[in-house]
Design a protein around this motif. Structure first.
Motif, PDB file in Angstrom:
ATOM      1  N   ALA A  77     -18.808   6.305  -6.269  1.00  0.00           N
ATOM      2  CA  ALA A  77     -17.670   5.821  -5.486  1.00  0.00           C
ATOM      3  C   ALA A  77     -16.776   5.017  -6.429  1.00  0.00           C
ATOM      4  CB  ALA A  77     -18.137   4.950  -4.326  1.00  0.00           C
ATOM      5  N   VAL A  78     -15.480   5.308  -6.399  1.00  0.00           N
ATOM      6  CA  VAL A  78     -14.523   4.668  -7.303  1.00  0.00           C
ATOM      7  C   VAL A  78     -13.596   3.758  -6.496  1.00  0.00           C
ATOM      8  CG1 VAL A  78     -12.755   5.030  -9.071  1.00  0.00           C
ATOM      9  CG2 VAL A  78     -14.606   6.715  -8.787  1.00  0.00           C
ATOM     10  N   PHE A  79     -13.473   2.512  -6.945  1.00  0.00           N
ATOM     11  CA  PHE A  79     -12.646   1.522  -6.270  1.00  0.00           C
ATOM     12  C   PHE A  79     -11.580   0.989  -7.219  1.00  0.00           C
ATOM     13  CE2 PHE A  79     -16.837   1.447  -4.396  1.00  0.00           C
ATOM     14  CZ  PHE A  79     -16.621   1.312  -3.039  1.00  0.00           C
ATOM     15  N   GLU A  80     -10.501   0.464  -6.642  1.00  0.00           N
ATOM     16  CA  GLU A  80      -9.536  -0.278  -7.452  1.00  0.00           C
ATOM     17  C   GLU A  80     -10.234  -1.512  -8.022  1.00  0.00           C
ATOM     18  OE1 GLU A  80      -6.131  -1.315  -5.137  1.00  0.00           O
ATOM     19  OE2 GLU A  80      -5.269   0.704  -5.215  1.00  0.00           O
TER      20      GLU A  80
ATOM     21  N   ILE B  40     -23.607   7.473   0.116  1.00  0.00           N
ATOM     22  CA  ILE B  40     -22.858   8.507   0.828  1.00  0.00           C
ATOM     23  C   ILE B  40     -22.509   8.020   2.233  1.00  0.00           C
ATOM     24  CG2 ILE B  40     -23.021  10.819   1.854  1.00  0.00           C
ATOM     25  CD1 ILE B  40     -24.747  11.621  -0.575  1.00  0.00           C
ATOM     26  N   GLU B  41     -23.467   7.399   2.913  1.00  0.00           N
ATOM     27  CA  GLU B  41     -23.251   6.900   4.272  1.00  0.00           C
ATOM     28  C   GLU B  41     -22.255   5.744   4.307  1.00  0.00           C
ATOM     29  OE1 GLU B  41     -27.181   5.913   5.528  1.00  0.00           O
ATOM     30  OE2 GLU B  41     -27.834   8.016   5.652  1.00  0.00           O
ATOM     31  N   ALA B  42     -22.084   5.051   3.173  1.00  0.00           N
ATOM     32  CA  ALA B  42     -21.165   3.910   3.118  1.00  0.00           C
ATOM     33  C   ALA B  42     -19.701   4.350   3.027  1.00  0.00           C
ATOM     34  CB  ALA B  42     -21.503   3.017   1.927  1.00  0.00           C
ATOM     35  N   ILE B  43     -19.445   5.542   2.547  1.00  0.00           N
ATOM     36  CA  ILE B  43     -18.065   5.994   2.324  1.00  0.00           C
ATOM     37  C   ILE B  43     -17.212   5.930   3.591  1.00  0.00           C
ATOM     38  CG2 ILE B  43     -16.606   7.911   1.576  1.00  0.00           C
ATOM     39  CD1 ILE B  43     -18.215   6.451  -0.673  1.00  0.00           C
ATOM     40  N   PRO B  44     -17.660   6.510   4.720  1.00  0.00           N
ATOM     41  CA  PRO B  44     -16.826   6.403   5.929  1.00  0.00           C
ATOM     42  C   PRO B  44     -16.649   4.972   6.420  1.00  0.00           C
ATOM     43  CG  PRO B  44     -18.959   7.434   6.419  1.00  0.00           C
ATOM     44  CD  PRO B  44     -18.833   7.370   4.937  1.00  0.00           C
ATOM     45  N   VAL B  45     -17.576   4.083   6.077  1.00  0.00           N
ATOM     46  CA  VAL B  45     -17.432   2.675   6.456  1.00  0.00           C
ATOM     47  C   VAL B  45     -16.252   2.050   5.709  1.00  0.00           C
ATOM     48  CG1 VAL B  45     -18.564   0.419   6.536  1.00  0.00           C
ATOM     49  CG2 VAL B  45     -19.908   2.496   6.932  1.00  0.00           C
ATOM     50  N   TYR B  46     -16.182   2.294   4.388  1.00  0.00           N
ATOM     51  CA  TYR B  46     -15.056   1.771   3.599  1.00  0.00           C
ATOM     52  C   TYR B  46     -13.734   2.361   4.088  1.00  0.00           C
ATOM     53  CZ  TYR B  46     -17.976  -0.593   0.137  1.00  0.00           C
ATOM     54  OH  TYR B  46     -18.839  -1.456  -0.490  1.00  0.00           O
ATOM     55  N   LYS B  47     -13.740   3.631   4.491  1.00  0.00           N
ATOM     56  CA  LYS B  47     -12.513   4.270   4.973  1.00  0.00           C
ATOM     57  C   LYS B  47     -12.085   3.688   6.318  1.00  0.00           C
ATOM     58  CE  LYS B  47     -13.000   8.741   2.617  1.00  0.00           C
ATOM     59  NZ  LYS B  47     -13.140  10.212   2.788  1.00  0.00           N
ATOM     60  N   LYS B  48     -13.052   3.530   7.222  1.00  0.00           N
ATOM     61  CA  LYS B  48     -12.727   3.024   8.555  1.00  0.00           C
ATOM     62  C   LYS B  48     -12.288   1.566   8.511  1.00  0.00           C
ATOM     63  CE  LYS B  48     -12.687   3.049  13.099  1.00  0.00           C
ATOM     64  NZ  LYS B  48     -11.665   3.826  13.871  1.00  0.00           N
TER      65      LYS B  48
ATOM     66  N   LEU C 152     -11.320   1.634  -1.738  1.00  0.00           N
ATOM     67  CA  LEU C 152     -11.953   2.876  -2.186  1.00  0.00           C
ATOM     68  C   LEU C 152     -10.866   3.898  -2.485  1.00  0.00           C
ATOM     69  CD1 LEU C 152     -14.641   4.634  -2.399  1.00  0.00           C
ATOM     70  CD2 LEU C 152     -14.098   5.354  -0.044  1.00  0.00           C
ATOM     71  N   ILE C 153     -10.933   4.521  -3.679  1.00  0.00           N
ATOM     72  CA  ILE C 153      -9.904   5.502  -4.024  1.00  0.00           C
ATOM     73  C   ILE C 153     -10.458   6.900  -4.292  1.00  0.00           C
ATOM     74  CG2 ILE C 153      -8.175   3.855  -4.861  1.00  0.00           C
ATOM     75  CD1 ILE C 153      -9.150   4.265  -7.662  1.00  0.00           C
ATOM     76  N   ASP C 154     -11.769   7.023  -4.511  1.00  0.00           N
ATOM     77  CA  ASP C 154     -12.348   8.347  -4.729  1.00  0.00           C
ATOM     78  C   ASP C 154     -13.873   8.264  -4.572  1.00  0.00           C
ATOM     79  OD1 ASP C 154     -12.417  11.038  -5.229  1.00  0.00           O
ATOM     80  OD2 ASP C 154     -11.956  10.903  -7.373  1.00  0.00           O
ATOM     81  N   HIS C 155     -14.489   9.407  -4.330  1.00  0.00           N
ATOM     82  CA  HIS C 155     -15.947   9.488  -4.259  1.00  0.00           C
ATOM     83  C   HIS C 155     -16.345  10.938  -4.458  1.00  0.00           C
ATOM     84  CE1 HIS C 155     -15.644  11.066  -0.055  1.00  0.00           C
ATOM     85  NE2 HIS C 155     -14.558  10.313  -0.051  1.00  0.00           N
ATOM     86  N   PHE C 156     -17.481  11.162  -5.119  1.00  0.00           N
ATOM     87  CA  PHE C 156     -17.861  12.532  -5.456  1.00  0.00           C
ATOM     88  C   PHE C 156     -19.319  12.614  -5.895  1.00  0.00           C
ATOM     89  CE2 PHE C 156     -15.388  10.423  -8.783  1.00  0.00           C
ATOM     90  CZ  PHE C 156     -16.313  10.333  -9.810  1.00  0.00           C
ATOM     91  N   PHE C 157     -19.857  13.826  -5.774  1.00  0.00           N
ATOM     92  CA  PHE C 157     -21.203  14.110  -6.265  1.00  0.00           C
ATOM     93  C   PHE C 157     -21.171  14.320  -7.774  1.00  0.00           C
ATOM     94  CE2 PHE C 157     -21.921  15.335  -1.831  1.00  0.00           C
ATOM     95  CZ  PHE C 157     -23.194  14.813  -1.613  1.00  0.00           C
TER      96      PHE C 157
END
Length: 294
Positions: free
Chosen positions: A112-115, A83-91, A100-105
């Motif tokens: 986390a879903v990637f190309e 969860i903490e990694a998601i904003p890192v991939y976005k930034k 990164l194209i999607d992420h969800f509980f």
């Protein structure tokens, strides 16, 4: 893992792949995303990852919440880390980084879903562990080390330019090593993956000698509790990966170096044990590297 634990492993079969877990876990939700064609289940991070295909498009799904056979930690910690990694991939979104194209509980975890990228990991320990990594003719690392110098220099340029960008965004790389490098042998393209532990800079070593990373690329401060983890640390990491891809890995002698003397001079300064003798930023290191290439 102890013998009695091995005997109690749970085998999971999804589509055409099977893998084992320490505990039963529901993966039915994957069917909503597509057909599973491969699984990466030998990680010690607590994550388990899948290759999926849907409508002729492929995706890479990283999931935390299960108990992979190599994981000895707490699943809740693995979930929190993802969860903490998601904003890192976005930034740090960048052409050289997997997208990164999607992420969800999910009910019992987080995904986390990637190309998908048609590359092979240079540290494929699940298929070519130990000496096989360096000697087996089908090992991605062995095949890569037998490519001409120009192609490997292109990979290093990808790595260095991405990390110069990371630095410019106020981040520091943590746990970067050859397992973070994907190489497409058909198209001679490199991508960076697995930046989950990258963090805002400057940071400190909060784990001591067990700080994230591989011995072959870690700087001295990545073994010392409370030591700074910053751009100077990452300069060492960049130099170390250069020796891994162009030289003798942890043997930094010129006799094992395959490129020119000028590039060697840049790389050897980068891996100085004394922080004060290294380049002060990745940008300065990268500029020196490019100048030496000329």
């Amino acid at each position: 893992m102890k013998k009695e634990e091995q005997q109690n492993l749970i085998t999971v079969v999804i589509d055409k792949v099977s893998f084992q877990l320490q505990k039963t876990h529901d993966f039915f939700w994957l069917k909503n995303l597509g057909d599973v064609f491969c699984v990466f289940d030998q990680q010690d991070s607590g994550n388990i990852s899948f290759g999926l295909e849907s409508n002729n498009k492929k995706f890479f799904v990283k999931y935390a919440g299960a108990k992979p056979i190599e994981f000895s930690g707490n699943s809740k910690d693995a979930i929190d880390r993802l969860i903490e990694a998601i904003p890192v991939y976005k930034k740090l979104e960048h052409p050289h980084l997997i997208k990164l194209i999607d992420h969800f509980f999910i009910e019992n975890g987080y995904a986390a879903v990637f190309e998908w990228f048609e590359g092979e990991c240079l540290h494929s320990h699940w298929s070519f562990g130990g000496k096989a990594k360096y000697t087996h003719p089908e090992s991605p690392f062995y095949r890569y080390k037998n490519l001409e110098i120009e192609k490997r220099l292109k990979t290093l340029d990808t790595i260095f330019s991405f990390h110069t960008y990371v630095e410019s965004q106020g981040f520091v790389a943590v746990d970067f090593y050859d397992g973070s490098v994907l190489y497409d042998f058909k198209n001679n393209e490199t991508k960076i993956c697995d930046i989950d532990f990258y963090r805002k800079s400057p940071s400190v070593n909060d784990l001591g000698e067990h700080f994230w990373g591989a011995n072959r690329t870690k700087s001295p401060e990545e073994y010392e509790l409370a030591s700074p983890i910053d751009s100077i640390t990452n300069v060492f990491n960049m130099g170390a990966i250069a020796f891994g891809l162009l030289g003798g890995e942890m043997d930094h002698s010129f006799s094992k170096w395959e490129a020119c003397q000028k590039l060697y001079n840049v790389a050897i300064r980068a891996v100085e044990k004394d922080r004060d003798k290294r380049y002060s930023t990745i940008k300065a290191f990268y500029e020196a590297w490019k100048f030496a290439l000329k």
